[in-house]
Motif scaffolding. Structure first.
Motif, mmCIF file in Angstrom:
data_model
loop_
_atom_site.group_PDB
_atom_site.id
_atom_site.type_symbol
_atom_site.label_atom_id
_atom_site.label_comp_id
_atom_site.label_asym_id
_atom_site.label_seq_id
_atom_site.Cartn_x
_atom_site.Cartn_y
_atom_site.Cartn_z
ATOM 1 N N MET A 41 -8.316 70.960 137.603
ATOM 2 C CA MET A 41 -9.576 70.280 137.921
ATOM 3 C C MET A 41 -10.649 70.724 136.944
ATOM 4 O O MET A 41 -10.780 71.900 136.640
ATOM 5 N N HIS A 42 -11.432 69.779 136.442
ATOM 6 C CA HIS A 42 -12.483 70.138 135.497
ATOM 7 C C HIS A 42 -13.759 70.456 136.265
ATOM 8 O O HIS A 42 -14.244 69.671 137.069
ATOM 9 N N SER A 43 -14.297 71.633 136.008
ATOM 10 C CA SER A 43 -15.502 72.048 136.693
ATOM 11 C C SER A 43 -16.718 71.872 135.795
ATOM 12 O O SER A 43 -16.663 72.111 134.602
ATOM 13 N N ASN A 44 -17.826 71.405 136.384
ATOM 14 C CA ASN A 44 -19.047 71.244 135.596
ATOM 15 C C ASN A 44 -19.873 72.514 135.569
ATOM 16 O O ASN A 44 -20.855 72.596 134.853
ATOM 17 N N THR A 45 -19.482 73.508 136.388
ATOM 18 C CA THR A 45 -20.247 74.740 136.452
ATOM 19 C C THR A 45 -19.968 75.606 135.223
ATOM 20 O O THR A 45 -18.816 75.794 134.841
ATOM 21 N N ILE A 46 -21.034 76.121 134.641
ATOM 22 C CA ILE A 46 -20.883 76.996 133.475
ATOM 23 C C ILE A 46 -20.402 78.361 133.947
ATOM 24 O O ILE A 46 -20.944 78.922 134.901
ATOM 25 N N ASN A 47 -19.357 78.864 133.299
ATOM 26 C CA ASN A 47 -18.819 80.188 133.623
ATOM 27 C C ASN A 47 -18.854 81.045 132.358
ATOM 28 O O ASN A 47 -17.862 81.152 131.638
ATOM 29 N N LEU A 48 -20.026 81.631 132.109
ATOM 30 C CA LEU A 48 -20.192 82.402 130.870
ATOM 31 C C LEU A 48 -19.299 83.627 130.828
ATOM 32 O O LEU A 48 -18.914 84.079 129.754
ATOM 33 N N ARG A 49 -18.974 84.154 132.004
ATOM 34 C CA ARG A 49 -18.103 85.339 132.046
ATOM 35 C C ARG A 49 -16.751 85.033 131.385
ATOM 36 O O ARG A 49 -16.233 85.816 130.610
ATOM 37 N N LYS A 50 -16.220 83.838 131.705
ATOM 38 C CA LYS A 50 -14.945 83.419 131.114
ATOM 39 C C LYS A 50 -15.105 83.235 129.604
ATOM 40 O O LYS A 50 -14.290 83.733 128.818
ATOM 41 N N GLY A 51 -16.145 82.526 129.203
ATOM 42 C CA GLY A 51 -16.362 82.260 127.776
ATOM 43 C C GLY A 51 -16.516 83.535 126.969
ATOM 44 O O GLY A 51 -15.903 83.703 125.907
ATOM 45 N N ILE A 52 -17.313 84.464 127.504
ATOM 46 C CA ILE A 52 -17.567 85.717 126.787
ATOM 47 C C ILE A 52 -16.303 86.587 126.748
ATOM 48 O O ILE A 52 -15.974 87.171 125.718
ATOM 49 N N SER A 53 -15.575 86.647 127.873
ATOM 50 C CA SER A 53 -14.350 87.465 127.915
ATOM 51 C C SER A 53 -13.335 86.967 126.894
ATOM 52 O O SER A 53 -12.778 87.749 126.109
ATOM 53 N N LEU A 54 -13.075 85.649 126.910
ATOM 54 C CA LEU A 54 -12.112 85.086 125.959
ATOM 55 C C LEU A 54 -12.613 85.231 124.524
ATOM 56 O O LEU A 54 -11.835 85.479 123.605
ATOM 57 N N GLY A 55 -13.924 85.077 124.352
ATOM 58 C CA GLY A 55 -14.518 85.217 123.024
ATOM 59 C C GLY A 55 -14.361 86.621 122.472
ATOM 60 O O GLY A 55 -13.968 86.812 121.315
ATOM 61 N N VAL A 56 -14.649 87.627 123.306
ATOM 62 C CA VAL A 56 -14.528 89.024 122.854
ATOM 63 C C VAL A 56 -13.065 89.351 122.537
ATOM 64 O O VAL A 56 -12.767 89.965 121.507
ATOM 65 N N LEU A 57 -12.158 88.910 123.405
ATOM 66 C CA LEU A 57 -10.727 89.175 123.176
ATOM 67 C C LEU A 57 -10.254 88.540 121.866
ATOM 68 O O LEU A 57 -9.633 89.207 121.028
ATOM 69 N N SER A 58 -10.587 87.261 121.685
ATOM 70 C CA SER A 58 -10.155 86.583 120.449
ATOM 71 C C SER A 58 -10.843 87.187 119.239
ATOM 72 O O SER A 58 -10.236 87.311 118.170
ATOM 73 N N GLY A 59 -12.104 87.597 119.399
ATOM 74 C CA GLY A 59 -12.836 88.209 118.287
ATOM 75 C C GLY A 59 -12.238 89.541 117.865
ATOM 76 O O GLY A 59 -12.191 89.863 116.675
ATOM 77 N N MET A 60 -11.771 90.327 118.838
ATOM 78 C CA MET A 60 -11.151 91.616 118.505
ATOM 79 C C MET A 60 -9.827 91.406 117.763
ATOM 80 O O MET A 60 -9.535 92.092 116.780
ATOM 81 N N ILE A 61 -9.043 90.432 118.242
ATOM 82 C CA ILE A 61 -7.789 90.102 117.539
ATOM 83 C C ILE A 61 -8.120 89.638 116.119
ATOM 84 O O ILE A 61 -7.493 90.054 115.138
ATOM 85 N N TRP A 62 -9.150 88.797 116.026
ATOM 86 C CA TRP A 62 -9.566 88.253 114.727
ATOM 87 C C TRP A 62 -10.051 89.370 113.802
ATOM 88 O O TRP A 62 -9.739 89.371 112.611
ATOM 89 N N GLY A 63 -10.825 90.308 114.347
ATOM 90 C CA GLY A 63 -11.339 91.415 113.539
ATOM 91 C C GLY A 63 -10.215 92.189 112.860
ATOM 92 O O GLY A 63 -10.305 92.513 111.667
ATOM 93 N N ILE A 64 -9.162 92.466 113.617
ATOM 94 C CA ILE A 64 -8.005 93.173 113.044
ATOM 95 C C ILE A 64 -7.334 92.290 111.984
ATOM 96 O O ILE A 64 -6.953 92.768 110.913
ATOM 97 N N ALA A 65 -7.212 90.983 112.291
ATOM 98 C CA ALA A 65 -6.599 90.038 111.328
ATOM 99 C C ALA A 65 -7.425 89.990 110.038
ATOM 100 O O ALA A 65 -6.863 89.954 108.938
ATOM 101 N N VAL A 66 -8.751 89.993 110.170
ATOM 102 C CA VAL A 66 -9.636 89.959 108.990
ATOM 103 C C VAL A 66 -9.407 91.200 108.134
ATOM 104 O O VAL A 66 -9.292 91.117 106.903
ATOM 105 N N LEU A 67 -9.325 92.352 108.803
ATOM 106 C CA LEU A 67 -9.106 93.617 108.074
ATOM 107 C C LEU A 67 -7.789 93.578 107.302
ATOM 108 O O LEU A 67 -7.738 93.933 106.113
ATOM 109 N N MET A 68 -6.732 93.126 107.973
ATOM 110 C CA MET A 68 -5.419 93.065 107.324
ATOM 111 C C MET A 68 -5.422 92.047 106.182
ATOM 112 O O MET A 68 -4.924 92.313 105.091
#
Lengths: 58, 137
Positions: free
Chosen positions: B1-28
């Motif tokens: 189901m698509h929700s119209n409610t903004i869930n910044l906690r989800k966005g920020i959590s996924l963003g930080v996780l992907s950013g950390m993976i990306w940071g290591i990838a950038v270094l390599m």
């Protein structure tokens, strides 16, 4: 009693997180451009990161 | 189901996780391409790239969540890539402006810019994949 009215879809947690995200965005700007006047030492600290992601540097 | 409610906690959590993976990838990736010489060793740079990546990812994830209904593509991965590249272009444009304003201090390097553009694409790809998986669960 005073009641805070937020726009639809915005709750208190989201508002706090949005402010925190804006703060991080500003910090990233300082780090990416190496503004030592804002945070001393940030230029050298993020030097390799800045070059790696293609932002102009000395 | 698509929700119209903004869930910044989800966005920020996924963003930080992907950013950390990306940071290591950038270094390599950057240490492999050698488009510039590192000032510090890999071990010293590791926490810096992790932090820098997390910061970028956080900002990207927050924007993804807030703008998700306004982004141009139908697929989440395409939207994440478009947004990631757009944010990188904003930072890059700031760098070009600084280069024009203070050419003695800020130098424009073409190879590094191409690498940065490619890596911004990768960040969007990582976030898009994580976002899609999270939505399916």
């Amino acid at each position: 009693m005073e009641k805070t009215v937020l726009p639809e879809g915005v709750n208190k947690t989201n508002a706090v997180l949005a402010i925190a995200a804006l703060g991080v965005a500003v910090l990233m700007g300082i780090a990416v451009y190496g503004f030592d006047s804002a945070i001393p030492g940030v230029h050298d600290l993020f030097h390799d990161f800045r070059h790696s992601i293609g932002i102009s540097c000395h | 189901m698509h929700s119209n409610t903004i869930n910044l906690r989800k966005g920020i959590s996924l963003g930080v996780l992907s950013g950390m993976i990306w940071g290591i990838a950038v270094l390599m990736f950057a240490s492999a391409t050698k488009v510039f010489e590192f000032d510090f060793g890999l071990l010293q740079d590791f926490p810096v790239f992790l932090t820098g990546g997390a910061g970028f990812g956080l900002v990207l994830g927050a924007f993804m969540e807030v703008l998700r209904d306004k982004l141009p593509f139908n697929g989440i991965i395409q939207n994440a890539i478009a947004l990631s590249v757009s944010i990188w272009l904003l930072f890059f444009a700031g760098g070009v402006f600084l280069h024009l304003a203070a050419p003695a201090r800020y130098h424009f390097e073409g190879e590094q810019a191409i690498q940065g553009f490619f890596l911004s694409f990768v960040l969007g790809l990582i976030l898009g994949i994580l976002w899609k998986q999270s939505s399916q669960n």
